[in-house]
Design a protein around this motif. Structure first.
Motif, PDB file in Angstrom:
ATOM      1  N   MET A 174       0.790  -1.066   0.013  1.00  0.00           N
ATOM      2  CA  MET A 174       0.416   0.317  -0.034  1.00  0.00           C
ATOM      3  C   MET A 174       1.148   1.294  -0.035  1.00  0.00           C
ATOM      4  O   MET A 174       1.974   1.367   0.886  1.00  0.00           O
ATOM      5  CB  MET A 174      -0.755  -0.110   1.512  1.00  0.00           C
ATOM      6  CG  MET A 174      -1.259   0.812   0.908  1.00  0.00           C
ATOM      7  SD  MET A 174      -2.789   0.707   2.731  1.00  0.00           S
ATOM      8  CE  MET A 174      -4.598   0.630   2.071  1.00  0.00           C
ATOM      9  N   SER A 175       0.808   2.115  -0.933  1.00  0.00           N
ATOM     10  CA  SER A 175       1.100   3.712  -0.510  1.00  0.00           C
ATOM     11  C   SER A 175       0.287   4.956  -0.236  1.00  0.00           C
ATOM     12  O   SER A 175      -0.665   4.527  -0.984  1.00  0.00           O
ATOM     13  CB  SER A 175       1.821   3.528  -2.449  1.00  0.00           C
ATOM     14  OG  SER A 175       0.566   3.948  -3.357  1.00  0.00           O
ATOM     15  N   SER A 176       0.673   5.376  -0.091  1.00  0.00           N
ATOM     16  CA  SER A 176       0.458   6.850   0.407  1.00  0.00           C
ATOM     17  C   SER A 176       0.920   8.095  -0.382  1.00  0.00           C
ATOM     18  O   SER A 176       1.885   7.708  -0.783  1.00  0.00           O
ATOM     19  CB  SER A 176       0.660   6.920   2.097  1.00  0.00           C
ATOM     20  OG  SER A 176       1.860   7.718   2.203  1.00  0.00           O
ATOM     21  N   ALA A 177      -0.013   8.953  -0.439  1.00  0.00           N
ATOM     22  CA  ALA A 177       0.278   9.763  -1.727  1.00  0.00           C
ATOM     23  C   ALA A 177       0.556  11.157  -0.339  1.00  0.00           C
ATOM     24  O   ALA A 177      -0.663  11.529   0.541  1.00  0.00           O
ATOM     25  CB  ALA A 177      -0.879   9.933  -2.742  1.00  0.00           C
ATOM     26  N   ARG A 178       0.956  12.159  -0.794  1.00  0.00           N
ATOM     27  CA  ARG A 178       1.117  13.389  -0.198  1.00  0.00           C
ATOM     28  C   ARG A 178       0.765  14.095  -0.917  1.00  0.00           C
ATOM     29  O   ARG A 178       0.769  14.281  -2.394  1.00  0.00           O
ATOM     30  CB  ARG A 178       2.323  13.954   0.884  1.00  0.00           C
ATOM     31  CG  ARG A 178       2.552  12.961   1.345  1.00  0.00           C
ATOM     32  CD  ARG A 178       4.045  13.177   2.485  1.00  0.00           C
ATOM     33  NE  ARG A 178       4.027  12.794   3.677  1.00  0.00           N
ATOM     34  CZ  ARG A 178       3.494  13.345   4.343  1.00  0.00           C
ATOM     35  NH1 ARG A 178       3.564  14.123   4.208  1.00  0.00           N
ATOM     36  NH2 ARG A 178       3.793  13.207   5.307  1.00  0.00           N
ATOM     37  N   PHE A 179       0.239  15.070  -0.729  1.00  0.00           N
ATOM     38  CA  PHE A 179      -0.718  16.673  -1.469  1.00  0.00           C
ATOM     39  C   PHE A 179       0.127  17.880  -0.831  1.00  0.00           C
ATOM     40  O   PHE A 179      -1.006  18.001   0.652  1.00  0.00           O
ATOM     41  CB  PHE A 179      -2.277  16.915  -1.698  1.00  0.00           C
ATOM     42  CG  PHE A 179      -2.190  15.226  -2.741  1.00  0.00           C
ATOM     43  CD1 PHE A 179      -2.362  15.567  -4.115  1.00  0.00           C
ATOM     44  CD2 PHE A 179      -3.016  13.961  -2.121  1.00  0.00           C
ATOM     45  CE1 PHE A 179      -2.882  13.824  -4.845  1.00  0.00           C
ATOM     46  CE2 PHE A 179      -3.716  13.528  -2.489  1.00  0.00           C
ATOM     47  CZ  PHE A 179      -3.162  12.854  -4.089  1.00  0.00           C
ATOM     48  N   ASP A 180       0.293  18.944  -1.659  1.00  0.00           N
ATOM     49  CA  ASP A 180       0.836  20.525  -1.387  1.00  0.00           C
ATOM     50  C   ASP A 180      -0.430  20.799  -1.177  1.00  0.00           C
ATOM     51  O   ASP A 180      -0.878  21.033  -2.104  1.00  0.00           O
ATOM     52  CB  ASP A 180       1.703  20.688  -2.006  1.00  0.00           C
ATOM     53  CG  ASP A 180       2.690  21.730  -1.575  1.00  0.00           C
ATOM     54  OD1 ASP A 180       1.132  22.779  -0.359  1.00  0.00           O
ATOM     55  OD2 ASP A 180       2.714  22.870  -1.881  1.00  0.00           O
ATOM     56  N   MET A 181      -1.258  21.129  -0.080  1.00  0.00           N
ATOM     57  CA  MET A 181      -2.817  21.624   0.354  1.00  0.00           C
ATOM     58  C   MET A 181      -2.799  23.676   0.176  1.00  0.00           C
ATOM     59  O   MET A 181      -3.420  24.336   0.150  1.00  0.00           O
ATOM     60  CB  MET A 181      -3.358  22.044   1.127  1.00  0.00           C
ATOM     61  CG  MET A 181      -3.469  19.940   0.954  1.00  0.00           C
ATOM     62  SD  MET A 181      -4.889  19.821   0.186  1.00  0.00           S
ATOM     63  CE  MET A 181      -6.374  21.002  -0.037  1.00  0.00           C
ATOM     64  N   SER A 182      -1.107  24.262   0.201  1.00  0.00           N
ATOM     65  CA  SER A 182      -0.633  25.247   0.449  1.00  0.00           C
ATOM     66  C   SER A 182      -1.229  26.281  -0.644  1.00  0.00           C
ATOM     67  O   SER A 182      -2.324  27.237  -0.205  1.00  0.00           O
ATOM     68  CB  SER A 182       0.777  25.517   0.670  1.00  0.00           C
ATOM     69  OG  SER A 182       1.178  25.438  -0.969  1.00  0.00           O
ATOM     70  N   GLU A 183      -1.731  26.334  -2.160  1.00  0.00           N
ATOM     71  CA  GLU A 183      -3.005  26.382  -2.774  1.00  0.00           C
ATOM     72  C   GLU A 183      -3.316  26.418  -2.934  1.00  0.00           C
ATOM     73  O   GLU A 183      -4.633  27.496  -2.724  1.00  0.00           O
ATOM     74  CB  GLU A 183      -2.041  26.503  -4.399  1.00  0.00           C
ATOM     75  CG  GLU A 183      -0.096  26.682  -4.530  1.00  0.00           C
ATOM     76  CD  GLU A 183       0.270  26.434  -6.083  1.00  0.00           C
ATOM     77  OE1 GLU A 183      -0.297  25.917  -6.656  1.00  0.00           O
ATOM     78  OE2 GLU A 183       0.437  26.552  -6.454  1.00  0.00           O
ATOM     79  N   VAL A 184      -4.438  25.422  -2.054  1.00  0.00           N
ATOM     80  CA  VAL A 184      -5.369  25.489  -2.235  1.00  0.00           C
ATOM     81  C   VAL A 184      -6.172  26.863  -1.795  1.00  0.00           C
ATOM     82  O   VAL A 184      -6.857  27.118  -1.169  1.00  0.00           O
ATOM     83  CB  VAL A 184      -5.940  24.321  -2.227  1.00  0.00           C
ATOM     84  CG1 VAL A 184      -8.068  24.193  -1.444  1.00  0.00           C
ATOM     85  CG2 VAL A 184      -5.884  23.129  -3.234  1.00  0.00           C
ATOM     86  N   ARG A 185      -5.126  26.241   0.301  1.00  0.00           N
ATOM     87  CA  ARG A 185      -5.242  27.363   1.271  1.00  0.00           C
ATOM     88  C   ARG A 185      -5.576  28.486   0.755  1.00  0.00           C
ATOM     89  O   ARG A 185      -6.496  29.606   1.562  1.00  0.00           O
ATOM     90  CB  ARG A 185      -4.892  26.867   2.498  1.00  0.00           C
ATOM     91  CG  ARG A 185      -5.011  25.290   2.985  1.00  0.00           C
ATOM     92  CD  ARG A 185      -3.958  25.468   4.236  1.00  0.00           C
ATOM     93  NE  ARG A 185      -4.496  23.589   4.913  1.00  0.00           N
ATOM     94  CZ  ARG A 185      -4.001  22.623   4.125  1.00  0.00           C
ATOM     95  NH1 ARG A 185      -2.556  23.168   4.015  1.00  0.00           N
ATOM     96  NH2 ARG A 185      -4.647  21.716   4.686  1.00  0.00           N
ATOM     97  N   ALA A 186      -4.333  28.967   0.498  1.00  0.00           N
ATOM     98  CA  ALA A 186      -4.593  29.960  -0.550  1.00  0.00           C
ATOM     99  C   ALA A 186      -5.673  30.772  -1.114  1.00  0.00           C
ATOM    100  O   ALA A 186      -5.983  31.793  -1.194  1.00  0.00           O
ATOM    101  CB  ALA A 186      -3.060  30.222  -1.224  1.00  0.00           C
ATOM    102  N   LEU A 187      -5.721  29.837  -2.178  1.00  0.00           N
ATOM    103  CA  LEU A 187      -7.722  30.316  -2.830  1.00  0.00           C
ATOM    104  C   LEU A 187      -8.307  30.792  -1.721  1.00  0.00           C
ATOM    105  O   LEU A 187      -9.523  31.598  -2.332  1.00  0.00           O
ATOM    106  CB  LEU A 187      -7.773  29.303  -3.938  1.00  0.00           C
ATOM    107  CG  LEU A 187      -8.775  29.530  -4.231  1.00  0.00           C
ATOM    108  CD1 LEU A 187      -8.812  30.748  -4.802  1.00  0.00           C
ATOM    109  CD2 LEU A 187      -8.683  28.232  -5.910  1.00  0.00           C
TER     110      LEU A 187
END
Length: 135
Positions: free
Chosen positions: A1-14
């Motif tokens: 099982m692999s896990s993915a990481r997402f950078d949510m900084s741009e979504v939070r900025a929006l």
């Protein structure tokens, strides 16, 4: 099982941008609506002064407007003769005519002049308010 990481900084900025922009855009839209109503009222009264003649000389002063909010995202202007003012009750007859009198279309002409300006200013307010990176 692999896990993915997402950078949510741009979504939070929006999200922060929209939280600041939407109220400003609402305020700008209300200001555009008020200005448009004032312009139509002024032009309607000016048109009426030139067409109503001596029998309805007080009619142009009966033209007024009201601004009413209908929820957070809707502002409406009601523009026209106030029946409570002198000769305001003549509004329907003068604007739309009768079997013996042609319509003056004073309000219709005022609206036709203001509508393109109103739409352009409203679009500009929305563009400025919601533009990404400018807030």
């Amino acid at each position: 099982m692999s896990s993915a990481r997402f950078d949510m900084s741009e979504v939070r900025a929006l999200e922060r941008h929209l939280a600041r922009s939407v109220p400003r855009t609402r305020q700008a839209a209300r200001a555009v609506t008020v200005r448009g109503a004032q312009n139509i009222k002024r032009d309607w009264a000016a048109n009426a002064r030139s067409t109503s003649g001596r029998h309805a000389r007080h009619y142009p002063r009966s033209v007024s407007y009201d601004i009413a909010p209908y929820g957070p995202d809707i502002v409406m202007a009601t523009i026209g003769p106030d029946k409570g003012r002198v000769q305001g009750a003549l509004g329907n007859l003068l604007e739309y005519g009768s079997a013996k009198n042609p319509p003056h279309n004073d309000g219709g002409r005022a609206l036709a002049v203001e509508l393109p300006r109103f739409e352009a200013q409203l679009a500009l307010a929305a563009e400025r308010g919601l533009a990404w990176g400018l807030a």
